[in-house]
Design an enzyme around this catalytic site. Structure first.
Site, PDB file in Angstrom:
ATOM      1  N   ARG A 123      18.344  54.011  37.239  1.00  0.00           N
ATOM      2  CA  ARG A 123      17.956  52.975  36.280  1.00  0.00           C
ATOM      3  C   ARG A 123      16.527  53.269  35.820  1.00  0.00           C
ATOM      4  O   ARG A 123      15.605  53.315  36.630  1.00  0.00           O
ATOM      5  CB  ARG A 123      18.025  51.593  36.944  1.00  0.00           C
ATOM      6  CG  ARG A 123      17.505  50.495  36.052  1.00  0.00           C
ATOM      7  CD  ARG A 123      17.572  49.111  36.678  1.00  0.00           C
ATOM      8  NE  ARG A 123      16.992  48.167  35.747  1.00  0.00           N
ATOM      9  CZ  ARG A 123      16.029  47.290  36.027  1.00  0.00           C
ATOM     10  NH1 ARG A 123      15.574  47.166  37.259  1.00  0.00           N
ATOM     11  NH2 ARG A 123      15.544  46.519  35.088  1.00  0.00           N
ATOM     12  N   HIS A 151      11.259  46.749  29.397  1.00  0.00           N
ATOM     13  CA  HIS A 151      10.619  46.519  30.697  1.00  0.00           C
ATOM     14  C   HIS A 151       9.111  46.430  30.428  1.00  0.00           C
ATOM     15  O   HIS A 151       8.318  47.203  30.926  1.00  0.00           O
ATOM     16  CB  HIS A 151      10.983  47.627  31.683  1.00  0.00           C
ATOM     17  CG  HIS A 151      10.789  47.264  33.132  1.00  0.00           C
ATOM     18  ND1 HIS A 151      11.782  47.379  34.085  1.00  0.00           N
ATOM     19  CD2 HIS A 151       9.711  46.794  33.798  1.00  0.00           C
ATOM     20  CE1 HIS A 151      11.315  47.011  35.271  1.00  0.00           C
ATOM     21  NE2 HIS A 151      10.047  46.646  35.122  1.00  0.00           N
ATOM     22  N   GLU A 211      13.591  40.824  33.740  1.00  0.00           N
ATOM     23  CA  GLU A 211      12.758  39.736  34.270  1.00  0.00           C
ATOM     24  C   GLU A 211      12.025  38.949  33.183  1.00  0.00           C
ATOM     25  O   GLU A 211      10.778  38.930  33.139  1.00  0.00           O
ATOM     26  CB  GLU A 211      11.748  40.284  35.287  1.00  0.00           C
ATOM     27  CG  GLU A 211      12.389  41.025  36.452  1.00  0.00           C
ATOM     28  CD  GLU A 211      11.384  41.452  37.518  1.00  0.00           C
ATOM     29  OE1 GLU A 211      10.167  41.267  37.316  1.00  0.00           O
ATOM     30  OE2 GLU A 211      11.820  41.970  38.554  1.00  0.00           O
ATOM     31  N   ASN A 238      17.189  41.064  40.550  1.00  0.00           N
ATOM     32  CA  ASN A 238      16.072  41.664  41.278  1.00  0.00           C
ATOM     33  C   ASN A 238      15.674  40.680  42.365  1.00  0.00           C
ATOM     34  O   ASN A 238      15.308  39.535  42.083  1.00  0.00           O
ATOM     35  CB  ASN A 238      14.872  41.904  40.351  1.00  0.00           C
ATOM     36  CG  ASN A 238      15.158  42.983  39.316  1.00  0.00           C
ATOM     37  OD1 ASN A 238      16.214  43.623  39.353  1.00  0.00           O
ATOM     38  ND2 ASN A 238      14.229  43.185  38.391  1.00  0.00           N
ATOM     39  N   TYR A 257      13.446  40.159  46.030  1.00  0.00           N
ATOM     40  CA  TYR A 257      12.432  40.694  46.941  1.00  0.00           C
ATOM     41  C   TYR A 257      12.103  39.767  48.112  1.00  0.00           C
ATOM     42  O   TYR A 257      11.819  40.221  49.200  1.00  0.00           O
ATOM     43  CB  TYR A 257      11.124  40.975  46.177  1.00  0.00           C
ATOM     44  CG  TYR A 257      11.232  42.166  45.245  1.00  0.00           C
ATOM     45  CD1 TYR A 257      10.959  43.448  45.694  1.00  0.00           C
ATOM     46  CD2 TYR A 257      11.617  42.007  43.919  1.00  0.00           C
ATOM     47  CE1 TYR A 257      11.065  44.552  44.861  1.00  0.00           C
ATOM     48  CE2 TYR A 257      11.734  43.108  43.067  1.00  0.00           C
ATOM     49  CZ  TYR A 257      11.453  44.382  43.553  1.00  0.00           C
ATOM     50  OH  TYR A 257      11.571  45.477  42.717  1.00  0.00           O
ATOM     51  N   GLU A 272      17.141  45.679  41.445  1.00  0.00           N
ATOM     52  CA  GLU A 272      15.897  46.031  42.152  1.00  0.00           C
ATOM     53  C   GLU A 272      15.879  45.342  43.501  1.00  0.00           C
ATOM     54  O   GLU A 272      16.187  44.143  43.611  1.00  0.00           O
ATOM     55  CB  GLU A 272      14.647  45.552  41.398  1.00  0.00           C
ATOM     56  CG  GLU A 272      14.281  46.363  40.198  1.00  0.00           C
ATOM     57  CD  GLU A 272      13.030  45.845  39.510  1.00  0.00           C
ATOM     58  OE1 GLU A 272      12.143  45.256  40.166  1.00  0.00           O
ATOM     59  OE2 GLU A 272      12.941  46.022  38.282  1.00  0.00           O
TER      60      GLU A 272
HETATM   61  O1  IFM Z   1       7.224  46.864  39.907  1.00  0.00           O
HETATM   62  C1  IFM Z   1       7.923  45.699  39.634  1.00  0.00           C
HETATM   63  C2  IFM Z   1       8.954  45.929  38.547  1.00  0.00           C
HETATM   64  O2  IFM Z   1       8.386  46.425  37.392  1.00  0.00           O
HETATM   65  C3  IFM Z   1       9.644  44.629  38.203  1.00  0.00           C
HETATM   66  N1  IFM Z   1      10.149  43.981  39.395  1.00  0.00           N
HETATM   67  C4  IFM Z   1       9.290  43.847  40.526  1.00  0.00           C
HETATM   68  C5  IFM Z   1       8.642  45.183  40.853  1.00  0.00           C
HETATM   69  C6  IFM Z   1       7.715  45.035  42.079  1.00  0.00           C
HETATM   70  O3  IFM Z   1       6.708  44.088  41.816  1.00  0.00           O
END
Ligand code: IFM
Length: 469
Positions: free
Chosen positions: A77, A121, A166, A294, A296, A354
């Site tokens: 990606r 992006h 995002e 995404n 985290y 992500e």
């Molecule tokens: O690096 C970023 C990415 O560009 C978008 N999502 C979160 C990642 C980590 O902060």
């Protein structure tokens, strides 16, 4: 230990984004982006870091594809830089810019790696920022023209398109908190931007469908898992509202064609509601083929009337990555199962576009002594990934149509306002020499991909030192 298998054909991949890795910002006719302008403005990024060189991916993509081949990924990606294709945002396309992406996708295809392209992006052409940027409704239409052009040229080799990455971050970090380009602090603008990003997504989907292009199209959202900081009714209500502003504000228009009423009431009371054109919501709700997630971390939410929207984010109690983000793998299961439960049948398929972690990695020897056997020690990232893979596996067992997983990131890169101070890569990058060095997590990922399975021990909570990666 048992091997927990993923479905046959599960797509294992890695991810990056144009401004974070490409460099070559003035080459082959590329125009200026808002991130060039922002990162070159003193005080905006850590150490004044910029993406001028980044990982030099523009020149080194063949070497990086070799690394991907060795990893065994089936997908990559990446994102397309709008100002490489239309240097001032619109008008005559820059064929040299397009040619770069054509060479990239051809090189990926040549080694059977499927290219997955994100159309935006975060690197808006600066010339469009001068016309009001995403706060100007016209930008949604200019994006659709750019997207239409690129999709017509590259559909086929690129089989999966992601319109926006995002949108919450673009709208709110860029226009509400001012931490990202273009660095504004204007709540009204932020809500207008969010609406125009959603509209731009819908317009691109319309173009894709009208032209019957090959492949599939979707959008990537950063789903921000929130939990109430306490059992008090005030914290519970604040958490629900935070979920509305962070997540449902994007999910509901895409899958239900409306903004969530609880948040609308608040946004209206502040005078921040965007102008919604007739037909906008139908456009935004155009059916998509998949949702990119995404994920985290999670955040705890407390009620706090002194804060914007009356909510205060707090870190959770668990271990933190170098970003200060709590490691909370079970949240991935929670997010995936919740999304599918609440938004099917409109939500048909999901990808984790992500997931990954920043840690303070170091070369074990001076760079002059690095050789092909050198490995950067990153046991925390191995543990982070293993435990998140397990939660993805669990969600699949419970019926979530999860089709793939993209680790962020293939290699260390420019982490926006934090510059090069955070390393998310499976591959370590020594920036002065641009040498790539495999981390332990890359070797771990290679094994997971080869087996299409993970060890069941990643479902158990235990110290990383007990684990044999
Ligand atoms: O690096 C970023 C990415 O560009 C978008 N999502 C979160 C990642 C980590 O902060």
């Amino acid at each position: 230990m048992a091997a927990l298998e993923f479905p046959r054909g599960f797509r294992w991949g890695t991810a990056t984004a144009s401004y974070q890795v490409e460099g070559a910002v003035s080459e082959d006719g590329r125009g200026e982006s808002i991130w060039d302008r922002f990162s070159h403005t003193p005080g905006k990024t850590a150490n004044g870091d910029t993406g001028d060189i980044a990982c030099d991916e523009y020149h080194r993509y063949p070497e990086d594809i070799e690394h991907m081949k060795r990893l065994g990924v089936s997908s990559y990606r990446f994102s397309i830089a709008w100002p490489r294709i239309f240097p001032t945002g619109r008008g005559q396309p820059n064929l040299k810019g397009l040619d770069y992406y054509r060479r990239l996708v051809d090189a990926l295809r040549a080694v059977a790696i499927e290219p997955v392209a994100t159309l935006y992006h975060w690197d808006l052409p600066q010339a469009l920022q001068e016309k009001g940027g995403w706060a100007n409704r016209d930008t949604a239409h200019w994006f659709a023209e750019y997207a239409d052009y690129v999709m017509r040229k590259l559909s086929g080799p690129v089989s999966l398109w992601i319109t926006q990455n995002e949108p919450w971050v673009v709208a709110f970090l860029g226009h509400f908190y001012g931490e990202h380009a273009p660095g504004l602090r204007d709540p009204r603008a932020a809500f207008a931007v969010a609406h125009h990003l959603l509209l731009s997504h819908g317009l691109a989907v319309e173009a894709f469908r009208e032209e019957h292009l090959a492949g599939r199209i979707g959008i990537t959202l950063n789903i921000q898992l929130v939990h109430p900081a306490s059992a008090s009714p005030a914290d519970q209500a604040a958490s629900r509202l935070a979920d509305g502003a962070l997540n449902r504000w994007f999910l509901d228009p895409i899958f239900r064609g409306c903004y969530p009423e609880d948040v609308v009431a608040l946004v209206q009371s502040q005078g921040w509601m965007p102008n919604i054109g007739s037909g906008d919501m139908a456009t935004i709700q155009r059916p998509i083929d998949f949702l990119g997630v995404n994920y985290y971390t999670r955040t705890l939410i407390a009620a706090d009337p002194s804060q914007p929207l009356g909510v205060r984010p707090l870190p959770g109690p668990g271990a933190k990555t170098q970003m200060g983000w709590e490691v909370y793998p079970e949240g991935l299961y929670e997010v995936l199962t919740r999304l599918y439960k609440e938004y099917q049948p409109q939500l048909k398929q999901l990808y984790i576009t992500e997931n990954g972690a920043a840690y303070d990695d170091h070369l074990p020897v001076p760079v002059e002594l690095v050789n092909d056997d050198t490995t950067v020690h990153d046991p925390e990232r191995v543990e982070y990934l293993g435990r998140h893979f397990y939660q993805a596996w669990r969600a699949i067992q419970d019926g979530v149509p999860l089709a793939g997983y993209f680790v962020w990131a293939l290699l260390d890169n420019f982490e926006w306002a934090l510059g090069y101070t955070r390393r998310f890569g499976l591959l370590y990058v020594d920036y002065p020499t641009q040498r790539r060095v495999w981390k332990q997590s890359a070797h771990f990922y290679q094994k997971v991909i080869a087996a299409n399975a993970i060890d069941s021990s990643y479902g158990e909570e235990r110290p990383a030192s007990d684990r044999k990666p």
